[in-house]
Design a protein around this motif. Structure first.
Motif, mmCIF file in Angstrom:
data_model
loop_
_atom_site.group_PDB
_atom_site.id
_atom_site.type_symbol
_atom_site.label_atom_id
_atom_site.label_comp_id
_atom_site.label_asym_id
_atom_site.label_seq_id
_atom_site.Cartn_x
_atom_site.Cartn_y
_atom_site.Cartn_z
ATOM 1 N N GLY A 21 0.802 -1.218 0.000
ATOM 2 C CA GLY A 21 0.000 0.000 0.000
ATOM 3 C C GLY A 21 0.834 1.266 0.000
ATOM 4 N N LYS A 22 2.143 1.148 -0.116
ATOM 5 C CA LYS A 22 3.013 2.324 -0.100
ATOM 6 C C LYS A 22 3.193 2.873 -1.512
ATOM 7 N N THR A 23 3.211 4.201 -1.594
ATOM 8 C CA THR A 23 3.406 4.867 -2.874
ATOM 9 C C THR A 23 4.890 5.008 -3.164
ATOM 10 N N VAL A 24 5.283 4.691 -4.395
ATOM 11 C CA VAL A 24 6.671 4.874 -4.805
ATOM 12 C C VAL A 24 7.022 6.351 -4.701
ATOM 13 N N GLY A 25 8.172 6.645 -4.092
ATOM 14 C CA GLY A 25 8.517 8.033 -3.787
ATOM 15 C C GLY A 25 8.897 8.880 -4.985
ATOM 16 N N THR A 26 9.272 8.279 -6.087
ATOM 17 C CA THR A 26 9.677 9.036 -7.272
ATOM 18 C C THR A 26 8.488 9.793 -7.870
ATOM 19 N N LYS A 27 8.726 11.032 -8.244
ATOM 20 C CA LYS A 27 7.675 11.821 -8.898
ATOM 21 C C LYS A 27 7.766 11.598 -10.405
ATOM 22 N N TYR A 28 6.763 10.924 -10.971
ATOM 23 C CA TYR A 28 6.648 10.750 -12.408
ATOM 24 C C TYR A 28 5.591 11.726 -12.922
ATOM 25 N N TYR A 29 5.893 12.448 -13.977
ATOM 26 C CA TYR A 29 4.896 13.374 -14.504
ATOM 27 C C TYR A 29 4.999 13.470 -16.019
ATOM 28 N N ALA A 30 3.946 13.997 -16.627
ATOM 29 C CA ALA A 30 3.875 14.142 -18.080
ATOM 30 C C ALA A 30 3.118 15.418 -18.401
ATOM 31 N N ASP A 31 3.067 15.755 -19.676
ATOM 32 C CA ASP A 31 2.292 16.916 -20.110
ATOM 33 C C ASP A 31 0.808 16.660 -19.859
ATOM 34 N N PRO A 32 -0.006 17.716 -19.794
ATOM 35 C CA PRO A 32 -1.437 17.518 -19.515
ATOM 36 C C PRO A 32 -2.158 16.826 -20.656
ATOM 37 N N LEU A 41 15.290 11.974 -16.434
ATOM 38 C CA LEU A 41 15.577 12.394 -15.068
ATOM 39 C C LEU A 41 15.829 13.893 -15.032
ATOM 40 N N LYS A 42 15.113 14.613 -14.181
ATOM 41 C CA LYS A 42 15.275 16.053 -14.042
ATOM 42 C C LYS A 42 16.187 16.373 -12.857
ATOM 43 N N PRO A 43 16.747 17.570 -12.783
ATOM 44 C CA PRO A 43 17.675 17.912 -11.706
ATOM 45 C C PRO A 43 17.098 17.746 -10.297
ATOM 46 N N ASP A 44 15.782 17.917 -10.133
ATOM 47 C CA ASP A 44 15.183 17.785 -8.805
ATOM 48 C C ASP A 44 14.845 16.332 -8.444
ATOM 49 N N GLY A 45 15.219 15.372 -9.309
ATOM 50 C CA GLY A 45 14.963 13.963 -9.028
ATOM 51 C C GLY A 45 13.660 13.451 -9.602
ATOM 52 N N SER A 46 12.817 14.345 -10.131
ATOM 53 C CA SER A 46 11.572 13.906 -10.751
ATOM 54 C C SER A 46 11.867 13.335 -12.136
ATOM 55 N N ILE A 47 10.889 12.642 -12.716
ATOM 56 C CA ILE A 47 11.068 12.015 -14.018
ATOM 57 C C ILE A 47 9.958 12.482 -14.952
ATOM 58 N N TYR A 48 10.367 13.107 -16.039
ATOM 59 C CA TYR A 48 9.433 13.630 -17.033
ATOM 60 C C TYR A 48 9.245 12.576 -18.118
ATOM 61 N N CYS A 49 8.000 12.169 -18.318
ATOM 62 C CA CYS A 49 7.695 11.060 -19.218
ATOM 63 C C CYS A 49 7.033 11.554 -20.504
ATOM 64 N N THR A 50 7.477 11.025 -21.628
ATOM 65 C CA THR A 50 6.811 11.265 -22.909
ATOM 66 C C THR A 50 6.398 9.917 -23.480
ATOM 67 N N PRO A 51 5.246 9.863 -24.138
ATOM 68 C CA PRO A 51 4.709 8.571 -24.559
ATOM 69 C C PRO A 51 5.155 8.136 -25.952
ATOM 70 N N ASP A 52 4.943 6.878 -26.210
ATOM 71 C CA ASP A 52 5.094 6.271 -27.529
ATOM 72 C C ASP A 52 3.685 6.084 -28.081
ATOM 73 N N THR A 53 3.380 6.674 -29.233
ATOM 74 C CA THR A 53 2.050 6.535 -29.827
ATOM 75 C C THR A 53 1.942 5.204 -30.560
ATOM 76 N N ILE A 54 0.969 4.394 -30.140
ATOM 77 C CA ILE A 54 0.764 3.068 -30.721
ATOM 78 C C ILE A 54 -0.233 3.119 -31.872
ATOM 79 N N PHE A 55 -1.314 3.874 -31.675
ATOM 80 C CA PHE A 55 -2.403 3.869 -32.665
ATOM 81 C C PHE A 55 -3.269 5.092 -32.428
ATOM 82 N N GLU A 56 -3.903 5.598 -33.467
ATOM 83 C CA GLU A 56 -4.815 6.734 -33.346
ATOM 84 C C GLU A 56 -6.215 6.356 -33.797
ATOM 85 N N GLY A 57 -7.210 6.867 -33.085
ATOM 86 C CA GLY A 57 -8.597 6.696 -33.501
ATOM 87 C C GLY A 57 -9.270 5.446 -32.994
#
Length: 568
Positions: free
Chosen positions: A330-341, A428-444
């Protein structure tokens, strides 16, 4: 807190050895609702669970009042956008103002007395805070607060029990569900309604998804939102064991619900909307998106005669925060993962591979898909509807990859994704957070489904309804992730629902089975039917017509006729 259906009396706070005890005086007796600890200089009052405020106290008077980020004042603000409210002591009293683009608008001047401050937050809501030397001696919430509090405690939970989204299983109980706290238990063989169950009788949540997950033991995992409980508002992840149904089925399986963990809202008044979540062998994946529910608008929706959808908004200036929760601890992984809105409704699948969590979902650039389904749009003829909404944000199937093991010596701006079959990145960003960008598999493609035996495992195929230049699903599609190719089934004037995969008996290959989808047509000469496709070739095997009118549905669920146990 008074029990279900009990009228709430005035809330009165009286000093105790522990602090201020807020309670209700109901017919059944006095019930303690919450104890508010007193500090020397400060009192924190979580008036409603989703709204906390701090009152720093001076010698004989309140010097400052801050109501948290994005707090809307209501009509007193002259219709200004929701902004922070800050109260500052003045010579004439206590001034609460909103700082809007059009300039600072004074909302109300609150007179200060030597021993008492009266705060009228909304025109119909007032409370008194008698102040002693350096501490609050008593808190009284008068009749107007009683009315507001009673409304909030009932209006949100009682929004609807129109459970038309999905069928879910808890233990051996089956329920028709939407996203509110009421679910309707059904007989899975006859579809007879057996009764209504309230989540809140078993776990303190107001909203819950209609997309739970099931593990190989038959346990059910789900998520909900706790808005109107005591304590800080939060997202709640819970589990119902496979053996939760009693032998005589007289007690609901939810009575054995277990909370795995809770995640506090990033914004108290603007929690993220979520329709589904992801699950791997060891983790729950929760995407806290920038598509948000405005709690104050929701609280006043009934008075303003507006729908729930109007209380949602997309914040394109925000980020998407990705939470990983260990299913076992039930513990949350401490790393901050984030992406664009982005906006998300449906997860496709998720799994773990070589120290990474991989999860696939369907994203939108904005929330205009939601806006499109208002009645005035739906009343248009098909061609005009398509033309009007041709610029809608299309659903995009995307893959995100989260690295689990991060070397402390790794330099910033390093892509931590080591998998070779994806272009997704995690920098990996300087503050230890991780900025994620996706791989597009399919559209529509929307309303995704998989062979559920491969849920939480690496997989190759998923299925869905094809959405191209129209919001109407016109085809059923099978997507091959490895080759990035797809197959379709289509019939003129027909609109299919979510495809449901049913594996062949003893199947070894992932796509060995059939696809089921209910199909409707706008042509009155074409009756609705259930189509059966071979999942490998995607050719039609059979269909069963229904001599009655039905609406286009959303999600489906397959149950073997000889057992109430789901085929997972």
């Amino acid at each position: 807190m008074a029990g279900t259906g009990t009228a709430y009396g005035d809330l009165v706070g009286t000093e105790t050895a522990f602090g201020v005890s807020a309670y209700t005086e109901a017919d059944s007796g006095t019930q303690c609702a919450q104890v508010l600890p007193l500090g020397t200089q400060q009192v924190v009052l979580p008036l409603w669970t989703w709204w906390a405020q701090e009152l720093p106290l001076g010698s004989q008077r309140v010097q400052e009042l801050t109501l948290g980020p994005g707090t809307a004042f209501g009509d007193s603000a002259g219709g200004a956008a929701s902004v922070d409210l800050v109260g500052t002591g003045t010579t004439s009293g206590f001034s609460v103002c909103t700082g809007a683009d059009s300039g600072t608008r004074c909302a109300q001047v609150l007179p200060l007395r030597t021993q008492q401050v009266v705060l009228s937050l909304w025109t119909w809501w007032a409370w008194e805070l008698p102040v002693g030397s350096q501490r609050v001696q008593e808190l009284t919430l008068g009749p107007s607060v009683h009315r507001a509090f009673s409304y909030m405690m009932n209006a949100i939970p009682d929004f609807t029990d129109n459970n038309l989204i999905n069928i879910i299983r808890y233990g051996e109980d089956y329920y028709a569900s939407s996203e509110v706290n009421y679910i309707n238990q059904i007989d899975p063989m006859t579809l007879e309604t057996l009764g209504r169950t309230n989540y809140r009788n078993h776990i303190a949540i107001n909203l819950a998804t209609a997309h739970p997950h099931y593990d190989e033991e038959g346990n059910t995992y789900n998520m909900g939102t706790a808005i109107m409980n005591f304590g800080r508002p939060k997202y709640v992840i819970f589990k119902v064991p496979a053996n939760a149904t009693d032998g005589e089925k007289k007690q609901p399986a939810l009575r054995k619900v277990e909370q795995i963990c809770s995640i506090p809202f990033r914004s108290t008044l603007y929690p993220s909307y979520f329709h589904s979540f992801g699950m791997t062998e060891n983790y729950i994946i929760f995407v806290e998106q920038a598509f948000k529910l405005d709690i104050l608008k929701l609280a006043t929706a009934y008075f303003r005669d507006v729908n729930w959808g109007s209380c949602l908004k997309f914040d394109r200036d925000d980020i998407t925060l990705i939470h990983l929760v260990n299913r076992k601890t039930g513990k949350t992984v401490g790393t901050k993962y984030y992406a664009d809105p982005f906006v998300i409704f449906h997860h496709i699948n998720a799994y773990e591979e070589d120290g990474h969590v991989v999860f696939d979902l369907i994203t939108y650039q904005d929330s205009n898909l939601y806006d499109m389904f208002y009645i005035h749009n739906m009343k248009q003829d098909v061609d005009k509807f398509i033309e009007t909404n041709k610029d809608l944000s299309r659903p995009i199937c995307q893959r995100f990859v989260l690295p689990l093991n991060i070397d402390k010596e790794t330099p910033p701006d390093t892509n931590l994704v080591k998998l070779q079959d994806t272009t997704a990145t995690a920098v990996l960003k300087p503050d230890g957070s991780i900025y994620c960008t996706p791989d597009t598999i399919f559209e529509g493609l929307e309303l995704p489904g998989i062979n559920y035996k491969f849920n939480s495992k690496k997989y190759r195929y998923f299925y869905g309804t094809r959405v191209e230049w129209s919001p109407y699903p016109s085809k059923i599609a099978k997507v091959d992730i490895a080759t990035r190719t797809h197959q379709v089934w289509i019939e003129e004037e027909c609109y299919p629902s979510e495809p449901v995969f049913v594996a062949s008996p003893g199947a070894a290959e992932e796509d060995d089975g059939v696809i089921l989808s209910s199909v409707v047509s706008f042509n009155p000469q074409k009756p609705p039917f259930l189509v059966v496709l071979d999942a490998k070739s995607f050719k039609e095997i059979a269909r069963a017509t229904i001599d009655t009118a039905i609406h286009m549905d959303l999600h489906g669920f397959f149950i073997h006729d000889k057992s109430t146990k789901m085929d997972i």
